[in-house]
Design an enzyme around this catalytic site. Structure first.
Site, PDB file in Angstrom:
ATOM      1  N   LYS A  63       0.857  -1.190   0.000  1.00  0.00           N
ATOM      2  CA  LYS A  63       0.000   0.000   0.000  1.00  0.00           C
ATOM      3  C   LYS A  63       0.886   1.229   0.000  1.00  0.00           C
ATOM      4  CE  LYS A  63      -4.439   0.977   0.205  1.00  0.00           C
ATOM      5  NZ  LYS A  63      -5.597   0.150  -0.180  1.00  0.00           N
ATOM      6  N   ASP A  78      -6.926   4.355  -4.899  1.00  0.00           N
ATOM      7  CA  ASP A  78      -7.577   4.208  -3.585  1.00  0.00           C
ATOM      8  C   ASP A  78      -8.220   5.571  -3.333  1.00  0.00           C
ATOM      9  OD1 ASP A  78      -7.538   2.081  -1.209  1.00  0.00           O
ATOM     10  OD2 ASP A  78      -7.375   4.040  -0.260  1.00  0.00           O
ATOM     11  N   GLY A  86     -20.255   7.322   2.024  1.00  0.00           N
ATOM     12  CA  GLY A  86     -19.297   7.724   1.005  1.00  0.00           C
ATOM     13  C   GLY A  86     -20.027   8.148  -0.259  1.00  0.00           C
ATOM     14  N   PHE A  87     -19.276   8.658  -1.234  1.00  0.00           N
ATOM     15  CA  PHE A  87     -19.861   8.905  -2.573  1.00  0.00           C
ATOM     16  C   PHE A  87     -18.782   8.756  -3.645  1.00  0.00           C
ATOM     17  CE2 PHE A  87     -18.194  13.173  -3.470  1.00  0.00           C
ATOM     18  CZ  PHE A  87     -17.924  13.677  -2.209  1.00  0.00           C
ATOM     19  N   GLY A  88     -17.718   8.028  -3.290  1.00  0.00           N
ATOM     20  CA  GLY A  88     -16.609   7.821  -4.223  1.00  0.00           C
ATOM     21  C   GLY A  88     -16.858   6.655  -5.164  1.00  0.00           C
ATOM     22  N   VAL A 123     -16.174   3.488  -4.996  1.00  0.00           N
ATOM     23  CA  VAL A 123     -16.693   2.244  -4.423  1.00  0.00           C
ATOM     24  C   VAL A 123     -18.205   2.366  -4.191  1.00  0.00           C
ATOM     25  CG1 VAL A 123     -16.542   0.637  -2.493  1.00  0.00           C
ATOM     26  CG2 VAL A 123     -14.460   1.697  -3.383  1.00  0.00           C
ATOM     27  N   ALA A 124     -18.628   3.466  -3.556  1.00  0.00           N
ATOM     28  CA  ALA A 124     -20.055   3.687  -3.293  1.00  0.00           C
ATOM     29  C   ALA A 124     -20.832   3.734  -4.614  1.00  0.00           C
ATOM     30  CB  ALA A 124     -20.252   4.982  -2.513  1.00  0.00           C
ATOM     31  N   TRP A 125     -20.210   4.323  -5.618  1.00  0.00           N
ATOM     32  CA  TRP A 125     -20.844   4.435  -6.943  1.00  0.00           C
ATOM     33  C   TRP A 125     -21.136   3.046  -7.525  1.00  0.00           C
ATOM     34  CZ3 TRP A 125     -17.861   3.308 -11.528  1.00  0.00           C
ATOM     35  CH2 TRP A 125     -18.465   3.685 -12.734  1.00  0.00           C
TER      36      TRP A 125
HETATM   37  N1  GLU Z   1      -7.271   0.218  -3.191  1.00  0.00           N
HETATM   38  C1  GLU Z   1      -8.031  -0.958  -3.506  1.00  0.00           C
HETATM   39  C2  GLU Z   1      -8.097  -1.862  -2.296  1.00  0.00           C
HETATM   40  O1  GLU Z   1      -8.162  -1.384  -1.188  1.00  0.00           O
HETATM   41  C3  GLU Z   1      -7.582  -1.636  -4.774  1.00  0.00           C
HETATM   42  C4  GLU Z   1      -6.151  -2.068  -4.809  1.00  0.00           C
HETATM   43  C5  GLU Z   1      -5.672  -2.572  -6.154  1.00  0.00           C
HETATM   44  O2  GLU Z   1      -6.462  -2.686  -7.090  1.00  0.00           O
HETATM   45  O3  GLU Z   1      -4.475  -2.849  -6.236  1.00  0.00           O
HETATM   46  O4  GLU Z   1      -8.137  -3.068  -2.377  1.00  0.00           O
END
Ligand code: GLU
Length: 445
Positions: free
Chosen positions: A124, A164, A235-237, A239-241
């Site tokens: 990360k 992310d 959220g509204f990013g 992932v939420a979308w």
């Molecule tokens: N940031 C996303 C996660 O938390 C995706 C990570 C990725 O695709 O490498 O899993």
């Protein structure tokens, strides 16, 4: 060594890192038996090795704003574990980013990536950069400065970043472009790329879609589905979308969204137009969900509050870590919410999680439920290696099958004597065994 002694050692070594210690404690508690009962794991001191990142890179990111003023942010990449594949995990740009948040996210990523059954290690990265109010040119300069250092530490077979929070297609584009220029090569070093330059179809939707596929599997165990269910979403990013799209498609009704400023309650539920507006909101760079209530006046805005007080059937936290605390968990239970599925990484505090598990409702951790994002990143890496691009149906089918398999792994390792499924334990144990075995096989490295 007892669990208590183990934790005391980790705490002494990592002071001032509350999110990291929270993640380690909750995971290790649930895998302790699986660890202790395997002499090979103990002999190889796997747990102490697992909590220590293989490598952490910390660097200065200087950049100039549009007025000629110079700013400095901190860049970090935690290359946590490469036992089952190249380091893989997103990059987060947000003022809250520090070593503790990135270590917790990297640690979680090891288990999540293992659960996908694809060959990806855990990593990360990110920076405490605040994109709010910044121009496109400023964002590009920041991304280029970030990559001017990171490029030498990543590679298609070494470490493959992605997006992310605060890092979407635009930022991935700027970082990928700069990597390509510095390295003079065109490889799949990033995922979440644009469709015309190596990205995979469905990747933008994949995290949210995967969460809904996973939730659907949980609902099936109770003989039900999304039809007619109300959903509190935060959220509204991106992932939420994705969650909002798929829930709506499956006949559920998403009635809330949230931002740092509060939440909106839309009794009518989201529809195509409102879901499309989420993309506009995200692109505005101002982090205000209140704008939604201005645009759709039937929605009510609640300043400074979180959506967990609304009466619904299902709750899907999709914003950020520790956004749902013990009081929120109690409010959900008081409203008879019967399913909580984490779309964000560690959105429930340790206390909240304990309350939900004790109540024996359906509860799934992010590392299982939101693994569809990184899984589809894995599929993007495969397509890049083959120099091919799959149709969206093909990617979506693979994603659905991966989510079903993760659900099955949680059942296998999380079923309790009374029939209750502890998805948190199931996900941790399933993810752990594979990585721990690979570490043993590869010797002391
Ligand atoms: N940031 C996303 C996660 O938390 C995706 C990570 C990725 O695709 O490498 O899993």
């Amino acid at each position: 060594m007892t669990f208590k002694e183990f934790m005391a050692k980790v705490e002494a070594k990592n002071p001032g890192e509350p999110e990291f210690l929270q993640a380690v404690k909750s995971v290790v508690e649930t895998i302790w038996d699986a660890y202790e009962s395997n002499p090979r794991f103990v002999q190889n001191n796997i747990l102490e090795r697992l909590v220590e990142p293989e490598r952490t890179i910390i660097f200065r990111v200087p950049w100039m704003d549009d007025n000629g003023e110079v700013h400095v942010n901190r860049g970090i990449r935690v290359q946590y574990n490469s036992a089952i594949g190249p380091y893989k995990g997103g990059i987060r740009f947000h003022p809250s980013v520090n070593l503790s948040t990135l270590k917790f996210l990297g640690f979680e990523q090891i288990f999540k990536n293992s659960l996908t059954s694809l060959p990806m290690g855990g990593g990360k990265g990110g920076s405490d950069f605040d994109a709010r109010g910044r121009s496109d040119a400023e964002i590009m300069r920041f991304c280029q400065s970030f990559m001017a250092e990171l490029y030498r530490h990543i590679g298609a077979d070494l470490d493959v970043p992605a997006g992310d929070i605060g890092v979407g297609a635009r930022e991935v584009g700027y970082m990928y472009g700069y990597y390509k220029k510095l390295r003079n090569e065109y490889t799949g070093v990033f995922t979440g790329k644009g469709r015309t330059w190596g990205g995979s179809l469905i990747r933008p939707e994949a995290t949210g879609f995967g969460v809904v596929y996973f939730t659907n599997e949980m609902l099936k165990t109770k003989g039900t589905d999304f039809k007619g269910k109300t959903v509190a979403l935060s959220g509204f990013g991106q992932v939420a979308w994705g969650v909002a799209q798929k829930v709506t498609e499956l006949g559920g009704k998403v009635v809330t969204l949230s931002g740092p400023d509060g939440y909106v309650y839309d009794e009518e539920g989201l529809n195509e137009e409102k879901i499309a507006y989420m993309t506009e909101l995200r692109a505005s760079n101002n982090d205000r969900i209140a704008d939604y209530a201005d645009k759709f006046p039937n929605a009510k805005f609640f300043a400074g509050k979180r959506p967990w007080e609304v009466k619904v059937d299902i709750a899907i936290p999709a914003a950020t870590q520790n956004e749902l605390d013990a009081d929120d968990a109690k409010a959900l239970l008081a409203n008879d919410v019967f399913c909580v599925c984490e779309a964000a990484n560690m959105p429930c505090t340790a206390e909240a999680m304990g309350i939900l598990l004790d109540a024996k409702i359906l509860y799934a951790p992010g590392k299982a439920a939101n693994a569809g994002g990184v899984a589809t990143s894995g599929l993007e890496m495969t397509q890049n290696s083959m120099r091919l691009s799959w149709e969206s149906e093909e990617v979506d089918e693979k994603l659905q099958s991966i989510m079903r398999n993760i659900h099955a792994a949680c059942l296998e390792h999380g079923a309790q004597d009374d029939g209750y499924v502890d998805y948190f334990k199931g996900a941790n144990v399933a993810g752990f065994i594979k990585v721990a075995t690979a570490m043993c096989d590869q010797g002391l490295v």
